[in-house]
Design a protein around this motif. Structure first.
Motif, mmCIF file in Angstrom:
data_model
loop_
_atom_site.group_PDB
_atom_site.id
_atom_site.type_symbol
_atom_site.label_atom_id
_atom_site.label_comp_id
_atom_site.label_asym_id
_atom_site.label_seq_id
_atom_site.Cartn_x
_atom_site.Cartn_y
_atom_site.Cartn_z
ATOM 1 N N UNK A 267 -25.102 -36.980 0.227
ATOM 2 C CA UNK A 267 -24.652 -35.699 0.773
ATOM 3 C C UNK A 267 -24.485 -34.634 -0.312
ATOM 4 N N UNK A 268 -24.452 -33.404 0.126
ATOM 5 C CA UNK A 268 -24.189 -32.298 -0.799
ATOM 6 C C UNK A 268 -22.715 -32.292 -1.179
ATOM 7 N N UNK A 269 -22.441 -31.924 -2.432
ATOM 8 C CA UNK A 269 -21.051 -31.940 -2.884
ATOM 9 C C UNK A 269 -20.874 -31.025 -4.087
ATOM 10 N N UNK A 270 -19.768 -30.298 -4.079
ATOM 11 C CA UNK A 270 -19.333 -29.479 -5.219
ATOM 12 C C UNK A 270 -18.058 -30.107 -5.765
ATOM 13 N N UNK A 271 -18.012 -30.264 -7.070
ATOM 14 C CA UNK A 271 -16.852 -30.914 -7.682
ATOM 15 C C UNK A 271 -16.393 -30.137 -8.906
ATOM 16 N N UNK A 272 -15.082 -29.818 -8.936
ATOM 17 C CA UNK A 272 -14.451 -29.317 -10.156
ATOM 18 C C UNK A 272 -14.026 -30.564 -10.918
ATOM 19 N N UNK A 273 -14.849 -30.998 -11.868
ATOM 20 C CA UNK A 273 -14.646 -32.305 -12.468
ATOM 21 C C UNK A 273 -13.614 -32.309 -13.590
ATOM 22 N N UNK A 274 -13.423 -31.183 -14.281
ATOM 23 C CA UNK A 274 -12.488 -31.189 -15.411
ATOM 24 C C UNK A 274 -12.083 -29.764 -15.761
ATOM 25 N N UNK A 275 -10.867 -29.626 -16.253
ATOM 26 C CA UNK A 275 -10.381 -28.345 -16.789
ATOM 27 C C UNK A 275 -10.029 -28.555 -18.252
ATOM 28 N N UNK A 276 -10.608 -27.724 -19.096
ATOM 29 C CA UNK A 276 -10.320 -27.778 -20.530
ATOM 30 C C UNK A 276 -9.488 -26.549 -20.880
ATOM 31 N N UNK A 277 -8.244 -26.778 -21.277
ATOM 32 C CA UNK A 277 -7.333 -25.679 -21.610
ATOM 33 C C UNK A 277 -6.181 -26.244 -22.412
ATOM 34 N N UNK A 368 -12.350 -32.669 -3.792
ATOM 35 C CA UNK A 368 -12.594 -32.448 -5.217
ATOM 36 C C UNK A 368 -13.069 -31.036 -5.500
ATOM 37 N N UNK A 369 -12.766 -30.115 -4.568
ATOM 38 C CA UNK A 369 -13.179 -28.722 -4.737
ATOM 39 C C UNK A 369 -12.190 -27.904 -5.549
ATOM 40 N N UNK A 370 -11.084 -28.516 -5.944
ATOM 41 C CA UNK A 370 -10.129 -27.793 -6.773
ATOM 42 C C UNK A 370 -9.432 -28.749 -7.712
ATOM 43 N N UNK A 371 -8.911 -28.191 -8.801
ATOM 44 C CA UNK A 371 -8.235 -28.975 -9.823
ATOM 45 C C UNK A 371 -7.162 -28.108 -10.459
ATOM 46 N N UNK A 372 -6.028 -28.722 -10.799
ATOM 47 C CA UNK A 372 -4.890 -27.979 -11.338
ATOM 48 C C UNK A 372 -4.658 -28.317 -12.801
ATOM 49 N N UNK A 373 -4.049 -27.372 -13.514
ATOM 50 C CA UNK A 373 -3.686 -27.559 -14.921
ATOM 51 C C UNK A 373 -2.474 -26.683 -15.215
ATOM 52 N N UNK A 374 -1.561 -27.177 -16.019
ATOM 53 C CA UNK A 374 -0.347 -26.436 -16.362
ATOM 54 C C UNK A 374 -0.340 -26.083 -17.839
ATOM 55 N N UNK A 375 0.176 -24.897 -18.125
ATOM 56 C CA UNK A 375 0.290 -24.403 -19.493
ATOM 57 C C UNK A 375 1.741 -24.015 -19.738
ATOM 58 N N UNK A 376 2.306 -24.522 -20.825
ATOM 59 C CA UNK A 376 3.668 -24.178 -21.203
ATOM 60 C C UNK A 376 3.628 -23.027 -22.202
#
Length: 816
Positions: A267-277, A368-376
């Motif tokens: 199937x078709x799929x979009x994935x936010x696989x990683x956040x680099x920050x 898997x269409x979104x991914x979260x990351x926190x910054x202090x």
């Protein structure tokens, strides 16, 4: 040799409608020789006994002689009867029903849609997405499959992902005789229609289909097992392969019927696989958020990537930036989407990167269409101690820049300046700070320092400040004092240990020569990739600026880098070239918990000729990077050490804390409590207890299993510190293993059933299953009771009576 065996049932005494019957059996010799020996022995005993009695009573009348013989022979006959061990056996015929096992996949891949979503579907509601697990539950709950199987079989339900669980429920065979082979305590007592949604929850992090199917075959195999039905998408991604289960089934003669779920088409799929920050950012400093986007089955389509921000106090995140991107024609080719941010507030900021657009209507996995990351974002000023052997230009420019920087507090010790000389600094020093004062600084800038002015204890304090307290030091080589440092290595060993390079001690001729040729910096790949050495936020622009930089005239000669060092740049002067190559201009190393940076030339001030801001940026980013071990601490007396900032659900998290006492020496005590707040905002119960590491004074360790996805927070109150707290956090992510393949593994499931007598079926073909599973039920004889007939009271009374009468008769006639 065993002369006796059990005589088969020969006499049926009773039989009723339950097919129960009784028989009398004897223990008799199992061969002709055994009979001959037995009969010979019995005949000899009878003959001797009769002769003895007849001879003893020869003077008695004939009646009494016969009376004595009858008594003796009666005893012998009773004993002979006991030898043949007469016993009564009660038996009945029972029935073992045929058995079928249903094995259901409960891994996370079963939460994906069972069928491809129509690309023209307008909304999630209109798409009516049914997950693979929901399709299996509907089959078990609403279809006649279970009832049809119950006509001939007992049906047991099992589940599997990374472990085998069950039986979760047992459906007994309909209208069948009671299975007396199953103890009453083990019979199913749960309702006939279980709550499938509760029993079958897709939550496994991996699928061990081959391994666990083999385990189930070994556990339940038997003559009444008709077959095993496996409801799965075939995505086996751990343990042994499917071939091993196929071999186990063929060896045990077990029919396997894989029931395939999910679409066989990728199937078709979009994935936010990683956040680099970054996880920690100084207030006012810009940083970059890079999202790695992967697309399958959507070549050339346009989607929108949104960046959302959520700060404490806000109920929902808000969109702060969007990017429209064109997906590449080649599937699985990752895209880097970059967002530049400059925080305008302190504290923890949550960022979410998500994919949006009409083209996502056919996306197979919206989770898997979104991914979260926190910054202090912290605003504690970085404290910098600047020490210089003399007023060189780099020292003067850097000192002034640090003094003007709003988030840096600088203290200056110019060793060659007499008291009273004015300096641009927040604090002027005239000697090296005491140990407690030293541990208040985050970074030390050492410009060709005259180390003779420091005692051995002070140099050791500096070494420990780096290694134990996470301090960062930048050592700038010069022509005046650096040669002396190299020549007296034993005296200055605690300082030389901090250097990431081996400095050359035989350089006087080179230093006495006048440098007349400027040379450009020769960067290594590590230097080109190092973010803290970039003059702009764009790597390409920064590289171009460094190429336009004319360079420097002189670099202190070095004899190569230490084993753990990272070299960023060389100075390509043939005069200083050795067997180790050109002299090293820039290098760094981790030393304990701190970081050391080496700058082989005090001529970075020449960067101001390109742009003054670039020079300021060079030193600011260098100080920020080198001082990370201190600026992230939150307190001067404690450091939280995590192996990494992100873990996968189910992994073991190892936590290490380094603590100092009020004298800034390693804290020594048995344990220290740590509060852990899980992603739900609840404290971990019981609290984590950090135990002292006997091999590393001042360090305390503990570990726990990450059982929930989300952010975990840690807080440790430093003992005897008036409330100083060491805190930190990490993120636990759901593993992506179950999302790697979204299509049904039809080929693998067909191979699983091959030559087992079973057959691969799609979920829609489940009605064919009962016809593939023959009734393997069987009747068997159950020995319910074995009763010994001679082992009764009257038999012993008879023997005793006969012997007693014989003894009285002998007494009466005064026989021996």
């Amino acid at each position: 040799m065993n002369y006796f065996a059990s005589l088969p049932a020969s006499l049926i005494l009773a039989a009723d409608e339950t097919t129960a019957f009784r028989s009398i059996e004897y223990d008799t010799p199992d061969s002709g020789w055994g009979w001959l020996l037995l009969l010979s022995g019995l005949g000899l005993v009878l003959l001797l006994s009769f002769r003895t009695v007849w001879k003893d009573s020869v003077q008695l009348p004939l009646f009494w002689r016969c009376w004595m013989a009858v008594l003796r022979l009666g005893v012998l006959v009773a004993l002979i009867a006991i030898v043949f061990n007469p016993h009564e056996r009660t038996q009945k015929m029972s029935f073992r029903p045929s058995r079928v096992a249903v094995l259901v996949d409960t891994s996370l891949s079963m939460r994906h849609p069972n069928q491809l979503v129509a690309a023209n579907a307008s909304s999630p509601a209109s798409r009516n997405v049914v997950s693979r697990m929901e399709a299996v539950e509907k089959l078990l709950a609403d279809s006649p499959l279970i009832k049809d199987l119950q006509k001939n079989h007992q049906v047991s339900i099992y589940s599997f992902d990374k472990t085998l669980v069950g039986p979760l429920h047992v459906f007994q065979k309909q209208d069948s005789p009671e299975d007396t082979s199953t103890p009453p305590s083990e019979k199913n007592s749960v309702p006939d229609q279980p709550d499938w949604n509760t029993l079958l929850q897709p939550q496994g992090l991996e699928t061990r289909l081959g391994e666990l199917l083999g385990q189930l075959i070994r556990e339940i195999n038997g003559s009444t097992l008709s077959g095993i039905i496996i409801a799965t998408d075939g995505a086996s991604n751990a343990g042994t392969d499917l071939l091993s289960a196929n071999e186990a089934a063929k060896e045990s003669k077990v029919r396997l019927i894989p029931l395939g779920v999910g679409s066989p088409v990728q199937p078709a799929n979009i994935q936010i696989s990683k956040i680099i920050a970054p996880t920690d950012v100084q207030f006012g400093d810009g940083f970059e958020i890079t999202a790695i986007v992967q697309a399958i089955g959507m070549p050339g389509k346009n989607i929108t990537i949104e960046l959302l921000r959520k700060v404490p106090g806000e109920a929902e995140p808000t969109i702060v930036e969007t990017r429209d991107i064109l997906l590449p024609a080649e599937d699985s080719l990752p895209l880097d989407i970059k967002f530049e941010r400059t925080p305008a507030e302190e504290g923890e900021i949550g960022y979410v990167v998500r994919a949006r657009g009409n083209q996502l209507a056919g996306d197979a996995n919206a989770m898997d269409n979104e991914l979260a990351h926190s910054v202090n974002v912290f605003s504690r000023p970085t404290r910098v101690l600047v020490i210089a052997g003399g007023p060189m230009r780099d020292y003067r420019f850097a000192r002034t820049m640090l003094y003007r920087h709003p988030s840096i507090q600088s203290s200056v010790w110019l060793q060659s300046a007499p008291p009273g000389v004015s300096q641009d600094a927040n604090e002027l020093l005239y000697e090296f700070p005491e140990r407690a004062d030293l541990f208040e600084y985050d970074v030390v800038l050492a410009f060709d320092v005259n180390w003779e002015l420091l005692s051995a204890e002070q140099m050791q304090n500096l070494n420990e400040w780096v290694s134990s307290a996470g301090g960062g030091i930048v050592m700038v080589a010069g022509d005046v004092y650096t040669p002396k440092l190299a020549q007296e290595s034993e005296k200055y060993q605690s300082i030389l240990d901090l250097y990431p390079v081996f400095i050359n001690s035989f350089v006087r001729d080179y230093l006495d020569e006048e440098a007349t040729q400027i040379r450009r910096i020769e960067w290594t790949q590590a230097g080109l990739d190092a973010g803290f050495l970039m003059l702009t936020d764009d790597p390409a622009t920064s590289r171009q600026l460094w190429e336009n930089f004319p360079g420097i005239y002189r670099c202190y000669p070095s004899n190569g880098a230490k084993a753990a060092a990272t070299v960023y740049a060389h100075f390509p002067d043939p005069k200083t070239q050795t067997e180790f190559g050109f002299s090293i201009l820039m290098a760094s190393q981790y030393y304990g918990e701190g970081r050391c940076f080496y700058l082989g030339s005090p001529e970075m001030w020449r960067l101001r000729s390109v742009e003054e801001d670039y020079y300021d940026r060079f030193w600011t980013k260098l100080i920020r990077n080198i001082g990370q071990g201190r600026t992230k601490r939150g307190t001067k007396r404690g450091t939280l050490i995590l192996e990494r900032d992100e873990y996968v659900l189910g992994q073991t998290v190892s936590v290490r804390v380094r603590l100092l006492d009020p004298e800034f020496k390693p804290l020594i005590q048995e344990s220290v409590p740590m509060e852990v707040i899980d992603p739900r905002g609840r404290p971990l119960i019981p609290n984590l207890l950090l135990m002292q590491d006997r091999n590393r004074p001042g360090e305390y360790v503990a570990s726990f299993r990450a059982s929930l996805p989300g952010k975990y927070r840690f807080e440790v109150t430093v003992p005897n510190s008036k409330g100083q707290v060491v805190d930190g956090n990490l993120t636990v992510l759901l593993p992506r293993l179950e999302d790697e393949s979204l299509s049904q593994n039809v080929k693998g499931l067909k191979e699983l059933a091959r030559d087992t007598g079973g057959q691969y079926l799609a979920l829609e073909e489940a009605e064919q299953i009962p016809a593939l599973l023959p009734d393997q039920g069987e009747e068997f004889l159950v020995d319910e009771r074995l009763k010994t007939l001679w082992d009764q009271a009257w038999v012993f009374f008879l023997l005793a009576g006969l012997l007693a009468v014989e003894w009285l008769t002998r007494k009466l006639f005064k026989l021996a």
